[in-house]
Design a protein around this motif. Sequence first.
Motif, short mmCIF file in Angstrom:
data_model
loop_
_atom_site.label_atom_id
_atom_site.label_comp_id
_atom_site.label_asym_id
_atom_site.label_seq_id
_atom_site.Cartn_x
_atom_site.Cartn_y
_atom_site.Cartn_z
N THR A 296 0.83 -1.21 0.00
CA THR A 296 0.00 0.00 0.00
C THR A 296 0.87 1.26 0.00
O THR A 296 0.65 2.18 -0.80
CB THR A 296 -0.95 0.00 1.22
N LEU A 297 1.86 1.28 0.88
CA LEU A 297 2.78 2.43 0.91
C LEU A 297 3.54 2.57 -0.40
O LEU A 297 3.76 3.69 -0.89
CB LEU A 297 3.74 2.32 2.09
N ALA A 298 3.95 1.44 -0.97
CA ALA A 298 4.66 1.46 -2.26
C ALA A 298 3.78 2.07 -3.35
O ALA A 298 4.26 2.86 -4.17
CB ALA A 298 5.09 0.05 -2.65
N SER A 299 2.51 1.70 -3.36
CA SER A 299 1.60 2.23 -4.38
C SER A 299 1.41 3.73 -4.21
O SER A 299 1.33 4.47 -5.21
CB SER A 299 0.25 1.50 -4.30
N ILE A 300 1.34 4.19 -2.98
CA ILE A 300 1.24 5.63 -2.73
C ILE A 300 2.52 6.33 -3.21
O ILE A 300 2.46 7.35 -3.90
CB ILE A 300 0.96 5.91 -1.23
N MET A 301 3.66 5.76 -2.87
CA MET A 301 4.94 6.33 -3.31
C MET A 301 5.04 6.33 -4.84
O MET A 301 5.55 7.28 -5.44
CB MET A 301 6.13 5.57 -2.72
N LEU A 302 4.54 5.28 -5.47
CA LEU A 302 4.55 5.19 -6.93
C LEU A 302 3.75 6.35 -7.52
O LEU A 302 4.23 7.04 -8.42
CB LEU A 302 3.97 3.84 -7.39
N ILE B 69 11.81 0.20 -3.17
CA ILE B 69 12.20 -0.46 -1.92
C ILE B 69 10.97 -1.07 -1.25
O ILE B 69 11.00 -2.22 -0.78
CB ILE B 69 12.90 0.53 -0.98
N LEU B 70 9.88 -0.31 -1.21
CA LEU B 70 8.67 -0.80 -0.54
C LEU B 70 8.04 -1.97 -1.29
O LEU B 70 7.55 -2.91 -0.67
CB LEU B 70 7.68 0.35 -0.36
N TYR B 71 8.06 -1.93 -2.63
CA TYR B 71 7.55 -3.09 -3.39
C TYR B 71 8.45 -4.31 -3.16
O TYR B 71 7.97 -5.44 -3.13
CB TYR B 71 7.44 -2.79 -4.88
N SER B 72 9.75 -4.09 -2.97
CA SER B 72 10.66 -5.20 -2.66
C SER B 72 10.31 -5.83 -1.32
O SER B 72 10.25 -7.06 -1.19
CB SER B 72 12.11 -4.71 -2.63
N SER C 7 8.04 -1.05 -11.00
CA SER C 7 8.67 0.08 -10.32
C SER C 7 10.13 0.22 -10.72
O SER C 7 10.64 1.34 -10.88
CB SER C 7 8.52 -0.04 -8.80
N LEU C 8 10.81 -0.90 -10.92
CA LEU C 8 12.20 -0.85 -11.40
C LEU C 8 12.28 -0.25 -12.80
O LEU C 8 13.19 0.53 -13.10
CB LEU C 8 12.83 -2.24 -11.40
N GLN C 9 11.33 -0.60 -13.65
CA GLN C 9 11.31 -0.04 -15.00
C GLN C 9 11.07 1.47 -14.96
O GLN C 9 11.70 2.23 -15.71
CB GLN C 9 10.24 -0.72 -15.86
N LEU C 10 10.16 1.90 -14.09
CA LEU C 10 9.89 3.33 -13.95
C LEU C 10 11.12 4.07 -13.46
O LEU C 10 11.38 5.20 -13.88
CB LEU C 10 8.71 3.57 -13.01
N LYS C 11 11.87 3.44 -12.57
CA LYS C 11 13.12 4.03 -12.08
C LYS C 11 14.10 4.19 -13.24
O LYS C 11 14.73 5.23 -13.41
CB LYS C 11 13.71 3.16 -10.98
N CYS C 12 14.20 3.15 -14.06
CA CYS C 12 15.15 3.17 -15.18
C CYS C 12 14.81 4.25 -16.21
O CYS C 12 15.72 4.83 -16.80
CB CYS C 12 15.17 1.80 -15.85
N ILE C 13 13.54 4.50 -16.44
CA ILE C 13 13.18 5.51 -17.43
C ILE C 13 13.06 6.91 -16.81
O ILE C 13 12.73 7.87 -17.49
CB ILE C 13 11.88 5.15 -18.21
N GLY C 14 13.32 7.00 -15.50
CA GLY C 14 13.36 8.30 -14.85
C GLY C 14 12.03 8.84 -14.37
O GLY C 14 11.94 10.02 -14.01
N LEU C 15 10.99 8.01 -14.34
CA LEU C 15 9.69 8.48 -13.86
C LEU C 15 9.64 8.51 -12.33
O LEU C 15 8.84 9.26 -11.77
CB LEU C 15 8.57 7.60 -14.41
#
Length: 145
Positions: free
Chosen positions: A72-78, A87-90, A135-143
């Motif tokens: 839930t926290l990961a989704s909010i952070m996303l 980190i939270l999705y991990s 989330s890793l893909q979003l990190k890689c593309i800079g989102l």
Amino acid sequence: MDTINHHKTPLWFWCIGAIALLWNLAGLAAFFMHLTMTPDMLAQLPEAHQALYTQAPDWLNVAFGIAVVGGTLASIMLLLKNIFAVILYSLSLLGVLAQNSYSFFMSDTFTVLGNEAMIMPILVIVISLFLMWYSLQLKCIGLLR
């Protein structure tokens, strides 16, 4: 002179993020219902189901909590485009794997509930893996920053 580049966030980002948040909120609701089950509610279940509930180790609730609170926290952070979503999705994925390892390998859950009861845990694992990857893909593309 500095040029500011304003890119509109794609609609698919918001759609996937909203669905992820709703999915994890449903998990959080299930966790709350699990923790607040009264003895009267438990008594209404078949004996074999009661045994599954009462014989489960305490660490299972911890894993369940990490899975759903983390998700839930990961989704909010996303949705906030925050890098902590990764980190939270991990952490959430680790909770999901720990929780479901008990069901698949350490208890007679599927003997009691039947093989069709495997569908939801498998779906939870697949969605958790997807959200971690996403989330890793979003990190890689800079989102995510």
